[in-house]
Write a protein that holds these residues in place. Structure first.
Motif, PDB file in Angstrom:
ATOM      1  N   TRP A  26      66.387  17.067  17.293  1.00  0.00           N
ATOM      2  CA  TRP A  26      66.762  15.635  18.881  1.00  0.00           C
ATOM      3  C   TRP A  26      65.497  15.504  19.045  1.00  0.00           C
ATOM      4  O   TRP A  26      64.081  15.472  18.691  1.00  0.00           O
ATOM      5  N   GLN A  27      65.497  14.658  20.329  1.00  0.00           N
ATOM      6  CA  GLN A  27      64.056  13.665  20.642  1.00  0.00           C
ATOM      7  C   GLN A  27      63.491  14.428  20.997  1.00  0.00           C
ATOM      8  O   GLN A  27      63.648  15.906  20.903  1.00  0.00           O
ATOM      9  N   PRO A  28      62.550  14.233  21.086  1.00  0.00           N
ATOM     10  CA  PRO A  28      60.894  14.824  21.812  1.00  0.00           C
ATOM     11  C   PRO A  28      60.890  15.337  23.002  1.00  0.00           C
ATOM     12  O   PRO A  28      60.481  16.599  22.960  1.00  0.00           O
ATOM     13  N   GLN A  29      61.734  14.451  23.564  1.00  0.00           N
ATOM     14  CA  GLN A  29      61.723  15.667  24.785  1.00  0.00           C
ATOM     15  C   GLN A  29      61.828  16.448  25.277  1.00  0.00           C
ATOM     16  O   GLN A  29      61.907  17.527  26.335  1.00  0.00           O
ATOM     17  N   MET A  30      63.428  16.993  24.642  1.00  0.00           N
ATOM     18  CA  MET A  30      63.955  17.974  23.902  1.00  0.00           C
ATOM     19  C   MET A  30      62.972  19.270  23.301  1.00  0.00           C
ATOM     20  O   MET A  30      63.937  20.230  23.267  1.00  0.00           O
ATOM     21  N   ALA A  31      62.249  18.398  22.811  1.00  0.00           N
ATOM     22  CA  ALA A  31      61.957  20.054  21.415  1.00  0.00           C
ATOM     23  C   ALA A  31      61.457  20.841  21.467  1.00  0.00           C
ATOM     24  O   ALA A  31      61.198  21.957  20.736  1.00  0.00           O
ATOM     25  N   ASN A  32      60.394  20.990  23.283  1.00  0.00           N
ATOM     26  CA  ASN A  32      60.335  22.603  23.436  1.00  0.00           C
ATOM     27  C   ASN A  32      61.531  22.939  24.356  1.00  0.00           C
ATOM     28  O   ASN A  32      60.668  24.333  24.635  1.00  0.00           O
ATOM     29  N   ALA A  33      62.013  23.415  24.567  1.00  0.00           N
ATOM     30  CA  ALA A  33      63.325  23.441  25.050  1.00  0.00           C
ATOM     31  C   ALA A  33      63.277  24.558  24.106  1.00  0.00           C
ATOM     32  O   ALA A  33      64.146  25.433  24.876  1.00  0.00           O
ATOM     33  N   ALA A  34      63.789  24.496  22.385  1.00  0.00           N
ATOM     34  CA  ALA A  34      64.745  25.877  22.109  1.00  0.00           C
ATOM     35  C   ALA A  34      62.920  26.460  21.201  1.00  0.00           C
ATOM     36  O   ALA A  34      61.679  26.089  21.030  1.00  0.00           O
ATOM     37  N   SER A  35      63.619  27.892  21.530  1.00  0.00           N
ATOM     38  CA  SER A  35      62.024  28.858  21.189  1.00  0.00           C
ATOM     39  C   SER A  35      62.553  29.359  19.995  1.00  0.00           C
ATOM     40  O   SER A  35      61.773  29.854  19.256  1.00  0.00           O
ATOM     41  N   THR A  36      63.810  29.353  19.571  1.00  0.00           N
ATOM     42  CA  THR A  36      64.041  30.270  18.169  1.00  0.00           C
ATOM     43  C   THR A  36      64.714  28.751  17.294  1.00  0.00           C
ATOM     44  O   THR A  36      65.382  28.054  17.812  1.00  0.00           O
ATOM     45  N   ASP A 258      69.542  36.093   2.615  1.00  0.00           N
ATOM     46  CA  ASP A 258      70.167  37.191   3.317  1.00  0.00           C
ATOM     47  C   ASP A 258      69.892  36.164   5.145  1.00  0.00           C
ATOM     48  O   ASP A 258      69.530  36.491   6.001  1.00  0.00           O
ATOM     49  N   SER A 259      69.318  34.968   4.537  1.00  0.00           N
ATOM     50  CA  SER A 259      69.302  34.300   5.738  1.00  0.00           C
ATOM     51  C   SER A 259      70.619  33.242   6.551  1.00  0.00           C
ATOM     52  O   SER A 259      70.452  31.919   7.063  1.00  0.00           O
ATOM     53  N   VAL A 260      71.321  33.177   5.760  1.00  0.00           N
ATOM     54  CA  VAL A 260      72.511  32.449   5.843  1.00  0.00           C
ATOM     55  C   VAL A 260      73.183  33.150   6.866  1.00  0.00           C
ATOM     56  O   VAL A 260      73.964  34.241   6.588  1.00  0.00           O
ATOM     57  N   LEU A 261      73.740  32.375   8.128  1.00  0.00           N
ATOM     58  CA  LEU A 261      74.183  33.148   8.814  1.00  0.00           C
ATOM     59  C   LEU A 261      75.987  33.242   8.676  1.00  0.00           C
ATOM     60  O   LEU A 261      76.353  33.577   9.254  1.00  0.00           O
ATOM     61  N   GLU A 262      76.351  31.606   8.130  1.00  0.00           N
ATOM     62  CA  GLU A 262      77.468  31.261   8.466  1.00  0.00           C
ATOM     63  C   GLU A 262      78.041  31.095   6.820  1.00  0.00           C
ATOM     64  O   GLU A 262      77.439  30.029   6.488  1.00  0.00           O
ATOM     65  N   ALA A 263      78.845  31.300   5.795  1.00  0.00           N
ATOM     66  CA  ALA A 263      79.449  30.114   5.083  1.00  0.00           C
ATOM     67  C   ALA A 263      80.478  29.611   5.345  1.00  0.00           C
ATOM     68  O   ALA A 263      81.709  31.379   5.695  1.00  0.00           O
ATOM     69  N   ASP A 334      68.903  30.695   9.319  1.00  0.00           N
ATOM     70  CA  ASP A 334      69.207  30.621  10.553  1.00  0.00           C
ATOM     71  C   ASP A 334      67.335  30.345  10.038  1.00  0.00           C
ATOM     72  O   ASP A 334      66.274  31.177   9.389  1.00  0.00           O
ATOM     73  N   LEU A 335      67.251  29.060   9.277  1.00  0.00           N
ATOM     74  CA  LEU A 335      65.641  29.149   9.043  1.00  0.00           C
ATOM     75  C   LEU A 335      64.545  27.300   9.685  1.00  0.00           C
ATOM     76  O   LEU A 335      66.064  26.738  10.213  1.00  0.00           O
ATOM     77  N   GLU A 336      63.750  27.824  10.159  1.00  0.00           N
ATOM     78  CA  GLU A 336      62.808  26.425   9.666  1.00  0.00           C
ATOM     79  C   GLU A 336      61.677  26.276   8.952  1.00  0.00           C
ATOM     80  O   GLU A 336      61.056  27.388   8.292  1.00  0.00           O
TER      81      GLU A 336
END
Length: 601
Positions: A26-36, A258-263, A334-336
Motif C-alpha cells: 500500500w501507499q507510503p503513508q501507511m508503510a510504517n503502520a505494519a510491524s510484521t 514451512d513459510s507457507v501460511l495457507e495453501a 509469511d515472507l518479506e
C-alpha cells in the motif's frame, strides 16, 4: 461434491489472492503502520447494483468474486466491509472483523441478498467506502477498496443532481483516498460494450491501484493474471489438468517450505467432482477438518490448508468420465524481502554500491537454502533525474542475493530488489541514494572564465563569439532535449503473450501486459518476468512508435515471424493494432506468440 463453471473459478481465485496479498504494497503513508510481514487487511468491496449491470454483468460475477475473496481470507482478524450502490447507497456493511467461518458466511449471505435498482452515481460508492474505512480502520492493517462496476452514471433527473456535481464529489473522494494511502482497484465489466474505461482508469491511477477491463467472461482470467504478475506478490501455480475416468486420480500438491501460511486449492470442473486429501506422512485428512477448510458457492469450491507441513501432499480427484478438470494452487507466505541500507550516505559517479538482500519471516532473516534454491533476483535501479529504469541480475548466495551497481551519472537513484520463484515474488521497500555530492565542486562552481580580451582588440569579436556560443548551446540543448524526450517517451496499449510448448502443443493462458509503465524502451524478457529459460529474449527490444504504434528490433540470432514468414527486425519493425508475431526459441523448444493491442483501437 465440487462443481462450477471452470472459467469463473480461476477468475475469482486470482482476484482474491490479488487483493489478499496487496496488503504489503500500500501507499507510503501507511508503510510504517505494519510491524510484521503477516499484515492484515481492511478492505471495502464496492459493487454497482444499478439496473445497467443487468447487461454489464448479467451473471452477477461481481458478487461471486466478492464471496471468493472473503473465503480466501484467513480467520484471524482481517476486516471486510461492503457497499452496494445505485445513485444512493442501497445496502452497506461496516468493516466486520473476521474471526470465524461464521463471520465469512455472514458476509456472503449479505452479498446473496443484494438486489438491483434504478439510476447510478459512481461517486456515491467510493465516498461511502472511504467513510467506512475511516470509521473502522485498524492500526497496522492495510486499507484498500475494490470496485466492480461499469463506470457509467445514470442520474435521477428529478433530484436535480448533475454530472458536474458527481464529478466534483468523485474528485474529492479520490483525493482523500490518495492522501490516506488507500489504493482503489477497479474492475470494469463490459459485457454490453458501454464501459466508461477512462473514468475507472483515472480512479485507479490516481490512488496507486490498477484498472482492468473485460468485454466478456473469457477475458477476465487473463486480465486478473496480469494484475497478479505485474503488481502483487503471489502467483497462481497451475497443477496438472486431468481428464476424468470415473476413478480417483492422483494429483501432487507440493508445499515447498514451512513459510507457507495457507495453501488454497481450486478445483475447476463443469460437472460434480469428489476429492480426498493425503498428507506427506500418508495420513488421510478429512475435508473439512480443523486445518482443512472447504468453501463452496454456486460458482466455485475451495480447499484451504492451514499452515500445512512441507512436502508432497496427494489430492485424489474423481470426476465424471471424460470431464476436463483443472486444478490450481495459490500459496500465502509469511515472507518479506529486505535490502540492507547502503554503507555510504553519498556517492559520486563511478562508485560501486554494494547490494545485499534477503528473505525474512516475522522480521527474522531466513537461512533456509531450500527456499532460496529456485529463486532469481534482480536489482531495479530508477534514475530519478531521467526517469529511466535499469535492471541488474543479482547472485543467489544460498541465503541472500548480492551484487553491485556502478553509478553512471551524478544523479539521484532509487534502488529496489525483486526476487521471485514460481509461486510468489517479493520486492523490497525502495532505497534512495544520491551521487550529486561531488557535482559543482570545481572552480567557480564548475565554470571557467576566459581571459579578458586585450583592450586594443575589436569590441565586436567578443560579441560575435558570445553569439556563436549561445547558438551552439541552444543547438546542443535542443538535441539533448530531443534525446531525453525520446528516452522517456511512453508507450500505449498492451501486448498479449502466449507460450506454446512445441513438445506437447499446449499453450499457456494469454497474459495481458500493459505498456504504460514503461518509458523509452523495454525488452521481451521483462514482459516474461525475467524467467531464466527465456533469457535470450532480452535481445528483442520495443520502443515507442508514432500514431499509437510500437517498434520492435532484435539481433539476427533471434528469429521473428509475421504472417508465417521470417521478417528482418534489425532496423526496426513497426507494429500497429492487431499485429501478431511468432518468436520460436529452439533452445527451450517453446514458441512465444504475441499480439499488440492499441488502447485507441
Amino acid at each position: 461434491m465440487f462443481s462450477r463453471d471452470r472459467k469463473w473459478f480461476l477468475v475469482i481465485g486470482i482476484i482474491c489472492a490479488m487483493i489478499m496479498t496487496s496488503i504489503s504494497v500500500w501507499q507510503p503513508q501507511m508503510a510504517n503502520a505494519a510491524s510484521t510481514s503477516a499484515s492484515k487487511v481492511d478492505a471495502v468491496l464496492v459493487v454497482d447494483v444499478s439496473n445497467s449491470m443487468n447487461t454489464s454483468d448479467p451473471g452477477k460475477i461481481g458478487n461471486e468474486a466478492m464471496k471468493m475473496f472473503i473465503d480466501m481470507l484467513s480467520t484471524q482478524n482481517d476486516k471486510v466491509g461492503i457497499v452496494a450502490y445505485t445513485d444512493v447507497v442501497q445496502r452497506e456493511k461496516a468493516l466486520l472483523n473476521i474471526t470465524s467461518e461464521a463471520d465469512k458466511q455472514e458476509l456472503k449471505s449479505f452479498i446473496d441478498g443484494l438486489n438491483r435498482g434504478a439510476y447510478t452515481d459512481t461517486s456515491v460508492g467510493v465516498k461511502e467506502a472511504i467513510r467506512i474505512l475511516q470509521d473502522g480502520k485498524t492500526a497496522g492493517h492495510a486499507p484498500m477498496i475494490v470496485m466492480l462496476a461499469d463506470g457509467n452514471n445514470d442520474l435521477n433527473k428529478t433530484t436535480g443532481r448533475t454530472e458536474s456535481q458527481s464529478d466534483q464529489d468523485m474528485a474529492k473522494a479520490v483525493a482523500e483516498a490518495k492522501n490516506s494511502g488507500v489504493p482503489i482497484y477497479t474492475i470494469g465489466l463490459n459485457a454490453d460494450g458501454k464501459l466508461n474505461k477512462n473514468k475507472l482508469a483515472d480512479i485507479a491511477q490516481q490512488t496507486g491501484g490498477k484498472s482492468f477491463i473485460t468485454s466478456s467472461a473469457d477475458d477476465l482470467p487473463n486480465i486478473l493474471s496480469e494484475i497478479f504478475a505485474s503488481n502483487l506478490k503471489l502467483k497462481v501455480v497451475p497443477l496438472q489438468s486431468i481428464t476424468a475416468n470415473g476413478n480417483y486420480q492422483d494429483v501432487t500438491v507440493t508445499v515447498p517450505n514451512d513459510s507457507v501460511l495457507e495453501a488454497n486449492i481450486s478445483i475447476m470442473s463443469s460437472k460434480p467432482v469428489d476429492a480426498r486429501l493425503i498428507d506427506p506422512s500418508g495420513n488421510t485428512k478429512p475435508i473439512p477438518s480443523s486445518d482443512v477448510l472447504l468453501s463452496k458457492s454456486k460458482s466455485y469450491s475451495l480447499i484451504k490448508l492451514l499452515k500445512p507441513v512441507a512436502g508432497d501432499w496427494k489430492l485424489q480427484v474423481k470426476g465424471v468420465q471424460q470431464d476436463q478438470i483443472d486444478i490450481n494452487l495459490v500459496f500465502n507466505y509469511d515472507l518479506e524481502l529486505k535490502l540492507d541500507a547502503p554503507l555510504a550516505k553519498a556517492y559520486k559517479k563511478g562508485d560501486a554500491v554494494q547490494i545485499r538482500s534477503y528473505l525474512t519471516s516475522n522480521n527474522q532473516q531466513l537461512q533456509d537454502q531450500e527456499l532460496y534454491a529456485n529463486m532469481n533476483a534482480v536489482l531495479k535501479v530508477k534514475d530519478l533525474d531521467s526517469g529511466t529504469t535499469n535492471e541488474v541480475p543479482l547472485k543467489n548466495e544460498g541465503d541472500a542475493f548480492t551484487g553491485s551497481y556502478t553509478i553512471p551519472d551524478e544523479h539521484d537513484y532509487e534502488l529496489t530488489v525483486r526476487a521471485e520463484e514460481k509461486s510468489f515474488y517479493r520486492e523490497t521497500q525502495p532505497v534512495t541514494i544520491s551521487a550529486k555530492a561531488a557535482a559543482g565542486s570545481g572552480t567557480n562552481n564548475g565554470t571557467t572564465t576566459a581571459p579578458a580580451a586585450p583592450a586594443e582588440k575589436s569590441k565586436l569579436l567578443p560579441l560575435i563569439l558570445a553569439g556563436l556560443g549561445l547558438l551552439v548551446l541552444l543547438v546542443a540543448a535542443f538535441f539533448i532535449w530531443k534525446a531525453v524526450k525520446k528516452a522517456n517517451r511512453g508507450f500505449v496499449g498492451q501486448i498479449v503473450l502466449e507460450i506454446r510448448d512445441e513438445n506437447t502443443g499446449e499453450k499457456t493462458y494469454p497474459q495481458y501486459k500493459k505498456l504504460n509503465t514503461f518509458r523509452g524502451k523495454f525488452n521481451l524478457h521483462q514482459l516474461l518476468q525475467l524467467a531464466p529459460e527465456f533469457a535470450e529474449t532480452d535481445k528483442v527490444v520495443f520502443t515507442p512508435g508514432n500514431q499509437d504504434r510500437i517498434m520492435v528490433c532484435s539481433t539476427p540470432e533471434i528469429t521473428i515471424e509475421k504472417s508465417g514468414r521470417a521478417v528482418d527486425t534489425g532496423s526496426g519493425l513497426e507494429l500497429k493494432n492487431g499485429d501478431r508475431l511468432t518468436i520460436p526459441l529452439a533452445s527451450v523448444d517453446k514458441t512465444i506468440l504475441l499480439e499488440f493491442i492499441s488502447v485507441n483501437s
